[in-house]
Design a protein around this motif. Structure first.
Motif, PDB file in Angstrom:
ATOM      1  N   LEU A   1      42.421  10.791  -2.857  1.00  0.00           N
ATOM      2  CA  LEU A   1      42.249  10.423  -1.449  1.00  0.00           C
ATOM      3  C   LEU A   1      42.892  11.445  -0.528  1.00  0.00           C
ATOM      4  O   LEU A   1      42.332  11.832   0.484  1.00  0.00           O
ATOM      5  N   ARG A   2      44.096  11.897  -0.952  1.00  0.00           N
ATOM      6  CA  ARG A   2      44.785  12.911  -0.146  1.00  0.00           C
ATOM      7  C   ARG A   2      43.935  14.166  -0.030  1.00  0.00           C
ATOM      8  O   ARG A   2      43.813  14.758   1.020  1.00  0.00           O
TER       9      ARG A   2
ATOM     10  N   ALA B   1      42.401  15.742   3.300  1.00  0.00           N
ATOM     11  CA  ALA B   1      42.672  17.124   3.712  1.00  0.00           C
ATOM     12  C   ALA B   1      41.360  17.861   3.970  1.00  0.00           C
ATOM     13  O   ALA B   1      41.212  18.586   4.956  1.00  0.00           O
ATOM     14  N   GLU B   2      40.393  17.595   3.083  1.00  0.00           N
ATOM     15  CA  GLU B   2      39.086  18.230   3.219  1.00  0.00           C
ATOM     16  C   GLU B   2      38.415  17.825   4.520  1.00  0.00           C
ATOM     17  O   GLU B   2      37.867  18.652   5.239  1.00  0.00           O
ATOM     18  N   MET B   3      38.501  16.488   4.803  1.00  0.00           N
ATOM     19  CA  MET B   3      37.909  15.950   6.025  1.00  0.00           C
ATOM     20  C   MET B   3      38.551  16.588   7.251  1.00  0.00           C
ATOM     21  O   MET B   3      37.867  16.978   8.192  1.00  0.00           O
ATOM     22  N   GLU B   4      39.877  16.700   7.195  1.00  0.00           N
ATOM     23  CA  GLU B   4      40.588  17.295   8.339  1.00  0.00           C
ATOM     24  C   GLU B   4      40.117  18.722   8.562  1.00  0.00           C
ATOM     25  O   GLU B   4      39.869  19.155   9.678  1.00  0.00           O
ATOM     26  N   GLN B   5      39.977  19.410   7.449  1.00  0.00           N
ATOM     27  CA  GLN B   5      39.508  20.802   7.505  1.00  0.00           C
ATOM     28  C   GLN B   5      38.130  20.862   8.165  1.00  0.00           C
ATOM     29  O   GLN B   5      37.878  21.673   9.046  1.00  0.00           O
ATOM     30  N   ARG B   6      37.271  19.919   7.721  1.00  0.00           N
ATOM     31  CA  ARG B   6      35.909  19.893   8.241  1.00  0.00           C
ATOM     32  C   ARG B   6      35.893  19.566   9.727  1.00  0.00           C
ATOM     33  O   ARG B   6      35.134  20.155  10.491  1.00  0.00           O
TER      34      ARG B   6
END
Lengths: 128, 384
Positions: free
Chosen positions: B124-125, B129-134
């Motif tokens: 999930l983390r 992190a990936e989502m934030e990056q996106r």
């Protein structure tokens, strides 16, 4: 003595139009189609008023107005910008460059001579 | 007791387990499993004989059970209290081991679960992190796109302004020379020449209106429309507009009625722009009214003025009302084809009024007429 009017305008049709209207009203009209020769004519012919287009090839109307104002012998001569520049600040810019007044193009043939006359009289009254 | 057993004088003895186990070996005796669980021990005797002994034993036992301090209870207590720690009952062992197994399984399970939870948390983390990056990337893209759109918008406005300027220059000579010819300054005209020149004049004036409106819109959209605030008498403005519209109204056989309430006085606004708005509304009203009248009513409501332009004209279809204030929108109906206009008037009105802190609203009924209501602050409101 009839008042001499100097028109600095690069568009031949517009020059003819203004010359025709003012000439019909009895003014002595001279014209220059660029800024440089306009300034020379102003210095030699000593017009009572200068009608100045802003969009001129080479030296533009702002520069011409500023240059005319540098000559003390022309200090009292009203400079009226006749232009279709109509964006915000255009009026302010040309007035800041040394113009006395502003007539927006297209000129109204019914009132144009009267408008020019107003600027002329205002200058004469100030001079007296 | 052990000796008596060993000597064969008694058949068996009952004793404490440890005491018994230790002494039994000494006397070479066999021990049997001690039964702790409550069991029924019986005193047996030959049938029909010693009945009095049995009765005596029963009576004694009965008496002993009545007394808590009796030897019966003391013995029992001594035995049970000594026995308990050493002898765990099988049912207890069974339950205990059952519980132990359950505990073990649950401990193992919880350990497994914990591992799984940890793994999922990590996943999930990572996703987060990936989502934030996106999101960051998308935000940057969006900012870029917005910037591009704004730049394009400015290019468009600059283009319109330049075009307007370029179009005005030749228009200057068209309008100018037409005017000269119509004034007869270049010589006398016959009727047909005059008629045709008047058409040239009317068309070129319409073209000029169009160019002016385009210029206004582009100025507003480029944020270059500068307002010139001053305090003036609203009554004067309204009267002046009425005066200028009177010839057109009379030509159309319309009554132009002005109703300015007593409380209408000074206003702080941009005189030229406010007059442009009102003139536009009155001009529209006159254009779109074939019979009846156009009324201009002005009154004051607390700190604002309400200007109403009421006509008895063709009105506006309900479905056309929403697009009324959008640029280049002229209602397309049989009758309006005849009307001149740029389709920019009302959109300019809306934008100009917005800049002046005012609002515009329309009430209309198809075929019955329209009322345009302008509300404009009496004094300039400083924008917060």
């Amino acid at each position: 003595m009839t008042d001499r009017i100097l028109i600095i305008e690069d568009n031949a049709q517009n020059m003819y139009l203004m010359k025709f209207l003012l000439g019909k009203s009895g003014f002595d009209v001279v014209g220059a189609d660029n800024g440089r020769s306009g300034i020379e004519m102003a210095l030699t012919l000593r017009p009572a008023i200068v009608l100045l287009d802003i969009q001129l090839p080479g030296m533009d109307g702002y520069a011409v107005a500023a240059e005319l104002r540098r000559h003390p012998e022309l200090a009292h001569v009203p400079i009226v910008a006749v232009t279709s520049y109509a964006m915000a600040g255009d009026r302010e810019s040309i007035m800041a460059a040394g113009a006395t007044g502003y007539i927006e193009k297209p000129i109204n043939p019914d009132t144009f001579v009267e408008e020019v006359g107003c600027y002329l009289h205002a200058a004469e009254n100030r001079g007296e | 007791m052990f000796r008596q057993i060993a000597d064969g004088k008694v058949d068996a003895g009952v004793t404490n387990q440890f005491f018994g186990a230790v002494n039994a070996r000494r006397y070479n005796l066999m021990d049997t499993a001690v039964v702790f669980e409550p069991s029924s021990l019986f005193f047996a005797t030959r049938k029909g004989k010693n009945r009095h002994i049995l009765v005596a034993i029963d009576r004694h036992l009965h008496d002993l059970k009545k007394n808590a301090d009796s030897i019966y209870y003391r013995t029992r207590k001594k035995w049970t209290s000594e026995e308990l720690p050493f002898r765990i009952p099988t049912w207890f062992i069974a339950i205990a081991s059952g519980i132990f197994v359950v505990l073990l399984v649950s401990a193992g399970g919880s350990l497994l679960l914990k591992r799984q939870v940890n793994a999922r948390t990590f996943e999930l983390r990572q996703i987060n992190a990936e989502m934030e990056q996106r999101i960051l990337a998308r935000t940057a893209e969006l900012a870029d796109a917005t910037e591009k759109a704004r730049a394009a918008d400015q290019v468009k406005s600059a283009f319109l302004a330049t075009m307007s300027h370029e179009l005005r220059t030749p228009l200057n000579s068209i309008i100018g020379f037409t005017g000269i010819l119509l004034q007869g300054l270049a010589g006398p005209l016959n009727d047909e020449q005059r008629k045709q020149l008047e058409m040239v004049q009317s068309s070129s004036r319409h073209l000029l209106l169009l160019i002016n409106d385009v210029l206004d819109i582009s100025k507003i959209e480029a944020g270059q429309l500068q307002l010139s605030w001053s305090t003036f008498r609203l009554r004067d403005s309204i009267e002046q507009i009425t005066k200028s519209m009177l010839p057109l109204a009379q030509k159309g056989n319309l009554a132009l009625v002005v109703d300015i309430s007593e409380d209408v006085g000074d206003i702080e606004s941009d005189r030229r722009r406010l007059e442009q708005v009102i003139l536009n509304l009155v001009n529209n009203a006159v254009k779109f009214t074939e019979h009846g009248q156009v009324r201009i009513c002005v009154h004051r409501e607390s700190d604002e003025y309400v200007i109403r332009v009421i006509d008895t004209g063709i009105g506006i279809r309900p479905e056309d009302v929403p697009q009324l204030f959008t640029p280049f929108h002229q209602i397309d109906s049989g009758i309006t084809r005849k009307r001149e206009g740029t389709g920019l008037g009302l959109s300019i009105c809306l934008k100009v009024l917005d800049m002046l802190g005012g609002t515009i609203h329309v009430d209309t009924e198809w075929g019955r007429g329209s009322t345009f209501t302008v509300r404009i602050p009496e004094q300039r409101r400083t924008q917060s």
